[in-house]
Design a protein around this motif. Structure first.
Motif, PDB file in Angstrom:
ATOM      1  N   THR A 156     -25.416  54.578  29.760  1.00 55.89           N
ATOM      2  CA  THR A 156     -24.171  54.854  30.470  1.00 55.89           C
ATOM      3  C   THR A 156     -24.321  55.382  31.879  1.00 55.89           C
ATOM      4  O   THR A 156     -23.371  55.331  32.642  1.00 55.89           O
ATOM      5  CB  THR A 156     -23.324  55.896  29.715  1.00 55.89           C
ATOM      6  OG1 THR A 156     -24.004  57.150  29.752  1.00 55.89           O
ATOM      7  CG2 THR A 156     -23.030  55.467  28.308  1.00 55.89           C
ATOM      8  N   GLY A 157     -25.445  55.958  32.232  1.00 61.80           N
ATOM      9  CA  GLY A 157     -25.535  56.612  33.525  1.00 61.80           C
ATOM     10  C   GLY A 157     -24.849  57.971  33.494  1.00 61.80           C
ATOM     11  O   GLY A 157     -24.690  58.613  34.514  1.00 61.80           O
ATOM     12  N   TYR A 158     -24.393  58.405  32.356  1.00 66.17           N
ATOM     13  CA  TYR A 158     -23.839  59.739  32.077  1.00 66.17           C
ATOM     14  C   TYR A 158     -22.409  59.967  32.567  1.00 66.17           C
ATOM     15  O   TYR A 158     -21.729  60.842  32.046  1.00 66.17           O
ATOM     16  CB  TYR A 158     -24.759  60.870  32.583  1.00 66.17           C
ATOM     17  CG  TYR A 158     -26.077  60.899  31.869  1.00 66.17           C
ATOM     18  CD1 TYR A 158     -26.212  61.535  30.645  1.00 66.17           C
ATOM     19  CD2 TYR A 158     -27.178  60.249  32.399  1.00 66.17           C
ATOM     20  CE1 TYR A 158     -27.430  61.542  29.975  1.00 66.17           C
ATOM     21  CE2 TYR A 158     -28.392  60.249  31.744  1.00 66.17           C
ATOM     22  CZ  TYR A 158     -28.514  60.899  30.530  1.00 66.17           C
ATOM     23  OH  TYR A 158     -29.706  60.907  29.878  1.00 66.17           O
ATOM     24  N   GLN A 159     -21.931  59.225  33.556  1.00 64.69           N
ATOM     25  CA  GLN A 159     -20.580  59.473  34.079  1.00 64.69           C
ATOM     26  C   GLN A 159     -19.533  59.404  32.967  1.00 64.69           C
ATOM     27  O   GLN A 159     -18.705  60.295  32.838  1.00 64.69           O
ATOM     28  CB  GLN A 159     -20.254  58.467  35.196  1.00 64.69           C
ATOM     29  CG  GLN A 159     -18.940  58.740  35.896  1.00 64.69           C
ATOM     30  CD  GLN A 159     -18.949  60.045  36.669  1.00 64.69           C
ATOM     31  OE1 GLN A 159     -19.989  60.494  37.148  1.00 64.69           O
ATOM     32  NE2 GLN A 159     -17.802  60.680  36.779  1.00 64.69           N
ATOM     33  N   GLN A 160     -19.563  58.336  32.164  1.00 64.31           N
ATOM     34  CA  GLN A 160     -18.581  58.208  31.084  1.00 64.31           C
ATOM     35  C   GLN A 160     -18.775  59.294  30.021  1.00 64.31           C
ATOM     36  O   GLN A 160     -17.817  59.709  29.377  1.00 64.31           O
ATOM     37  CB  GLN A 160     -18.661  56.837  30.403  1.00 64.31           C
ATOM     38  CG  GLN A 160     -18.293  55.695  31.307  1.00 64.31           C
ATOM     39  CD  GLN A 160     -19.523  54.884  31.682  1.00 64.31           C
ATOM     40  OE1 GLN A 160     -20.549  55.446  32.074  1.00 64.31           O
ATOM     41  NE2 GLN A 160     -19.424  53.579  31.595  1.00 64.31           N
ATOM     42  N   ILE A 161     -20.001  59.752  29.831  1.00 67.46           N
ATOM     43  CA  ILE A 161     -20.250  60.820  28.870  1.00 67.46           C
ATOM     44  C   ILE A 161     -19.591  62.107  29.345  1.00 67.46           C
ATOM     45  O   ILE A 161     -18.885  62.777  28.586  1.00 67.46           O
ATOM     46  CB  ILE A 161     -21.769  61.016  28.638  1.00 67.46           C
ATOM     47  CG1 ILE A 161     -22.352  59.793  27.935  1.00 67.46           C
ATOM     48  CG2 ILE A 161     -22.042  62.292  27.845  1.00 67.46           C
ATOM     49  CD1 ILE A 161     -23.870  59.787  27.844  1.00 67.46           C
ATOM     50  N   TYR A 162     -19.810  62.464  30.625  1.00 66.59           N
ATOM     51  CA  TYR A 162     -19.184  63.673  31.167  1.00 66.59           C
ATOM     52  C   TYR A 162     -17.665  63.586  31.068  1.00 66.59           C
ATOM     53  O   TYR A 162     -16.996  64.532  30.648  1.00 66.59           O
ATOM     54  CB  TYR A 162     -19.581  63.896  32.627  1.00 66.59           C
ATOM     55  CG  TYR A 162     -21.053  64.004  32.886  1.00 66.59           C
ATOM     56  CD1 TYR A 162     -21.928  64.618  31.980  1.00 66.59           C
ATOM     57  CD2 TYR A 162     -21.596  63.491  34.060  1.00 66.59           C
ATOM     58  CE1 TYR A 162     -23.286  64.710  32.236  1.00 66.59           C
ATOM     59  CE2 TYR A 162     -22.951  63.578  34.322  1.00 66.59           C
ATOM     60  CZ  TYR A 162     -23.793  64.188  33.414  1.00 66.59           C
ATOM     61  OH  TYR A 162     -25.138  64.276  33.674  1.00 66.59           O
ATOM     62  N   GLU A 163     -17.116  62.440  31.454  1.00 67.70           N
ATOM     63  CA  GLU A 163     -15.660  62.260  31.408  1.00 67.70           C
ATOM     64  C   GLU A 163     -15.140  62.332  29.974  1.00 67.70           C
ATOM     65  O   GLU A 163     -14.074  62.902  29.723  1.00 67.70           O
ATOM     66  CB  GLU A 163     -15.272  60.928  32.056  1.00 67.70           C
ATOM     67  CG  GLU A 163     -15.507  60.910  33.551  1.00 67.70           C
ATOM     68  CD  GLU A 163     -15.390  59.531  34.180  1.00 67.70           C
ATOM     69  OE1 GLU A 163     -15.199  58.532  33.444  1.00 67.70           O
ATOM     70  OE2 GLU A 163     -15.509  59.452  35.418  1.00 67.70           O
ATOM     71  N   SER A 164     -15.893  61.786  29.039  1.00 68.29           N
ATOM     72  CA  SER A 164     -15.483  61.816  27.627  1.00 68.29           C
ATOM     73  C   SER A 164     -15.488  63.245  27.089  1.00 68.29           C
ATOM     74  O   SER A 164     -14.591  63.630  26.327  1.00 68.29           O
ATOM     75  CB  SER A 164     -16.400  60.931  26.791  1.00 68.29           C
ATOM     76  OG  SER A 164     -16.296  59.586  27.197  1.00 68.29           O
ATOM     77  N   SER A 216     -12.768  60.499  19.537  1.00 69.48           N
ATOM     78  CA  SER A 216     -11.739  59.597  20.062  1.00 69.48           C
ATOM     79  C   SER A 216     -11.840  59.480  21.583  1.00 69.48           C
ATOM     80  O   SER A 216     -11.648  58.389  22.134  1.00 69.48           O
ATOM     81  CB  SER A 216     -10.345  60.039  19.626  1.00 69.48           C
ATOM     82  OG  SER A 216     -10.012  61.302  20.155  1.00 69.48           O
ATOM     83  N   ALA A 217     -12.202  60.566  22.271  1.00 68.72           N
ATOM     84  CA  ALA A 217     -12.372  60.497  23.724  1.00 68.72           C
ATOM     85  C   ALA A 217     -13.548  59.584  24.078  1.00 68.72           C
ATOM     86  O   ALA A 217     -13.455  58.782  25.009  1.00 68.72           O
ATOM     87  CB  ALA A 217     -12.578  61.896  24.302  1.00 68.72           C
ATOM     88  N   PHE A 218     -14.643  59.692  23.340  1.00 68.07           N
ATOM     89  CA  PHE A 218     -15.788  58.808  23.592  1.00 68.07           C
ATOM     90  C   PHE A 218     -15.402  57.352  23.376  1.00 68.07           C
ATOM     91  O   PHE A 218     -15.791  56.481  24.152  1.00 68.07           O
ATOM     92  CB  PHE A 218     -16.982  59.198  22.705  1.00 68.07           C
ATOM     93  CG  PHE A 218     -17.929  60.157  23.345  1.00 68.07           C
ATOM     94  CD1 PHE A 218     -19.199  59.762  23.729  1.00 68.07           C
ATOM     95  CD2 PHE A 218     -17.554  61.478  23.566  1.00 68.07           C
ATOM     96  CE1 PHE A 218     -20.078  60.649  24.323  1.00 68.07           C
ATOM     97  CE2 PHE A 218     -18.431  62.376  24.153  1.00 68.07           C
ATOM     98  CZ  PHE A 218     -19.693  61.974  24.543  1.00 68.07           C
ATOM     99  N   ALA A 219     -14.639  57.084  22.331  1.00 66.77           N
ATOM    100  CA  ALA A 219     -14.210  55.710  22.056  1.00 66.77           C
ATOM    101  C   ALA A 219     -13.258  55.213  23.148  1.00 66.77           C
ATOM    102  O   ALA A 219     -13.393  54.084  23.631  1.00 66.77           O
ATOM    103  CB  ALA A 219     -13.535  55.632  20.688  1.00 66.77           C
ATOM    104  N   ASP A 220     -12.316  56.046  23.553  1.00 63.47           N
ATOM    105  CA  ASP A 220     -11.313  55.635  24.535  1.00 63.47           C
ATOM    106  C   ASP A 220     -11.880  55.450  25.936  1.00 63.47           C
ATOM    107  O   ASP A 220     -11.423  54.585  26.687  1.00 63.47           O
ATOM    108  CB  ASP A 220     -10.176  56.662  24.593  1.00 63.47           C
ATOM    109  CG  ASP A 220      -9.360  56.716  23.320  1.00 63.47           C
ATOM    110  OD1 ASP A 220      -9.477  55.788  22.482  1.00 63.47           O
ATOM    111  OD2 ASP A 220      -8.612  57.706  23.136  1.00 63.47           O
ATOM    112  N   LEU A 221     -12.877  56.271  26.314  1.00 63.07           N
ATOM    113  CA  LEU A 221     -13.377  56.267  27.688  1.00 63.07           C
ATOM    114  C   LEU A 221     -14.746  55.598  27.850  1.00 63.07           C
ATOM    115  O   LEU A 221     -15.320  55.631  28.930  1.00 63.07           O
ATOM    116  CB  LEU A 221     -13.441  57.692  28.238  1.00 63.07           C
ATOM    117  CG  LEU A 221     -12.109  58.438  28.301  1.00 63.07           C
ATOM    118  CD1 LEU A 221     -12.311  59.852  28.799  1.00 63.07           C
ATOM    119  CD2 LEU A 221     -11.118  57.698  29.177  1.00 63.07           C
ATOM    120  N   GLY A 222     -15.261  55.011  26.799  1.00 66.36           N
ATOM    121  CA  GLY A 222     -16.542  54.314  26.894  1.00 66.36           C
ATOM    122  C   GLY A 222     -17.736  55.240  27.017  1.00 66.36           C
ATOM    123  O   GLY A 222     -18.751  54.873  27.610  1.00 66.36           O
ATOM    124  N   GLY A 223     -17.623  56.432  26.449  1.00 67.98           N
ATOM    125  CA  GLY A 223     -18.736  57.379  26.482  1.00 67.98           C
ATOM    126  C   GLY A 223     -19.916  56.926  25.654  1.00 67.98           C
ATOM    127  O   GLY A 223     -21.025  57.413  25.838  1.00 67.98           O
TER     128      GLY A 223
END
Length: 165
Positions: free
Chosen positions: A144-152, A96-103
């Motif tokens: 993604t450039g990884y930023q959204q992945i880390y945040e997710s 759900s975090a990946f979906a919400d934050l564009g991870g």
């Protein structure tokens, strides 16, 4: 003189909390068994050289590149794939975090990253950004450039600590 075709092996694999009787050729990788014989296609074929992480699954809670592991080696071990994260229609907090934050952008690398991140968070519920980077360093993403992945992953960790499921 012709070489006989290898006989299938018949074993029980414990995948996503359930036992499955499976029959497959002994040379098949865990990736091939999951996708071709068990129809669990969430785990992705990537490089098939162990360099991209798209095929990562958990075996006894540890991330394993399923393109490099033989299916035979996994008998009696707990295998967890991305299909096992959700509980019915309820997404895992990481999903759900990946979906919400564009991870997830194209999503091809996402199953491997989710499984690797889950293993990290099961061991360390509140990892630093550096620890997250280190844990997923074997998972390549071209979108993604990884930023959204880390945040997710950080948000998924927070949700897991707060008991969301």
């Amino acid at each position: 003189m012709s070489t006989p075709a290898p006989r299938n092996v018949h074993l029980t694999l414990y995948v996503n909390g359930e036992e499955h009787e499976v029959s497959f050729a002994p040379y098949k990788t865990l990736l091939e068994v999951l996708r071709e014989d068990m129809n669990l296609t969430g785990t992705k074929h990537g490089c098939e050289l162990g360099e991209c992480g798209a095929c990562a699954v958990l075996v006894d809670g540890v991330p394993v590149l399923s393109c490099l592991a033989l299916g035979l080696e996994c008998e009696g071990r707990a295998i967890e794939t991305v299909e096992g994260l959700a509980s019915g229609s309820k997404l895992h907090p990481l999903q759900s975090a990946f979906a919400d934050l564009g991870g997830a952008q194209c999503g091809y690398c996402t199953p491997g990253i989710l499984m690797t991140a889950k293993a990290l968070l099961d061991r360390d519920p509140n990892p630093s950004r550096e620890r997250i980077k280190e844990a997923i360093s074997g998972n390549l993403c071209r979108c993604t450039g990884y930023q959204q992945i880390y945040e997710s992953i950080e948000e998924g960790a927070r949700r897991m600590r707060e008991g969301e499921r």
